[in-house]
Design an enzyme around this catalytic site. Structure first.
Site, PDB file in Angstrom:
ATOM      1  N   ASP A   1       7.961  28.957  18.972  1.00 46.25           N
ATOM      2  CA  ASP A   1       7.186  29.132  17.195  1.00 46.25           C
ATOM      3  C   ASP A   1       6.114  26.870  17.677  1.00 46.25           C
ATOM      4  OD1 ASP A   1       8.054  30.633  16.481  1.00 46.25           O
ATOM      5  OD2 ASP A   1       9.528  29.769  15.714  1.00 46.25           O
TER       6      ASP A   1
ATOM      7  N   LYS B   1       8.137  25.304   8.180  1.00 45.60           N
ATOM      8  CA  LYS B   1       7.909  25.915   8.233  1.00 45.60           C
ATOM      9  C   LYS B   1       8.795  27.201   8.308  1.00 45.60           C
ATOM     10  CE  LYS B   1       9.036  29.326  11.613  1.00 45.60           C
ATOM     11  NZ  LYS B   1       9.848  30.757  11.544  1.00 45.60           N
TER      12      LYS B   1
END
Length: 270
Positions: A132, A8
């Protein structure tokens, strides 16, 4: 069963305040990118973990994939498995590779053993493993807040068609080092208001709070960001707490030369 845990990038990252639990409250937009590891989970007589590709810091028993298995084992009587991870996403680069591996382990185990856990239940399983991790369960652009593990406004950004130029020099920045140089600020223009503007306006509005102190200590990172703009990026930023830098381009950019032969680069159309 095989899966491809992806990386990401962060589109903006605000450090808002220090929490009583020792973490920081943040606001950011996570955006998935097509840079992946390869993860295999198969039934086995005992729980084992092996890896190939890029070296992974720490011990096998401390790997986030193993921690994910153990977290699921506590609430579901799943049998032992062998986990093999081929590591391609650079570690310590602010790309969320380890968190993605953990989330995809949870999804593979959920499918393999028909646990029928919802995405929200899987998020709860991996949330204690890493801030995350929950993002990678549903794996779509989304605003994140609190520790980065609570979400709103899914699919807020669509970068389809843009070229992503990702650059990761051989610089390791620990989370501790990154946060030491940041002064939290609460009164900010909400990221949502910036992200809905044209990308051509992001350059002077969409900031990563880690850049100010980290660029002073590692000047090459600031130079890479400026180089991306020089080569035509409409937006460039550090991802997470670093040290990868990415640029977004409307057209496929030319290759940028770097002094270090160990610099990792990845060019892909989103």
């Amino acid at each position: 069963m095989i899966a491809f845990p992806n990386a990401k990038i962060n589109l903006g990252l605000y450090i808002l305040n220090k929490r009583t639990d020792g973490f920081h409250s943040i606001e950011t937009c996570f955006y998935p990118i097509p840079l992946t590891d390869i993860l295999e989970v198969i039934p086995s007589g005992s729980l084992t973990f092996t890896s190939s590709g890029n070296p992974i810091p720490g011990t096998s028993s401390g790997n986030l994939c193993i921690k994910t298995y153990e977290a699921l084992k506590k609430i579901h009587n799943i049998p032992a498995v062998h986990i093999h991870l081929h590591k391609k996403i650079p570690t310590g680069a602010g790309l969320g590779g380890g968190s993605s591996d953990a989330a995809y382990t949870a999804k593979l185990l959920n499918d393999r053993f028909s646990l029928n856990l919802s995405p929200e239940q899987l998020e709860d399983v991996v949330r204690p493993i890493g801030s995350d991790c929950p993002f990678f369960i549903q794996n779509k652009s989304i605003l994140a807040f609190e520790k980065g593990d609570r979400f709103s406004d899914p699919d807020i950004v669509n970068l389809a068609g843009y070229w992503l130029y990702l650059i990761y020099p051989p610089i390791h920045i620990s989370t501790k080092e990154a946060y030491e140089g940041v002064i939290p600020q609460n009164n900010r223009q909400p990221l949502k208001e910036i992200l809905v503007k044209p990308i051509t306006e992001w350059k002077h509005l969409l900031v990563n709070d880690f850049e100010t102190s980290i660029f002073k200590k590692h000047t090459v990172l600031g130079k890479i960001k400026e180089s991306l703009y020089t080569h035509g990026a409409v937006y460039a930023s550090m991802s997470g707490s670093g040290s990868s830098i990415f640029g977004l381009f409307k057209e496929k950019p030319h290759t940028i030369d770097f002094d270090s032969e160990n610099t990792f680069t990845h060019l892909v159309q989103l």
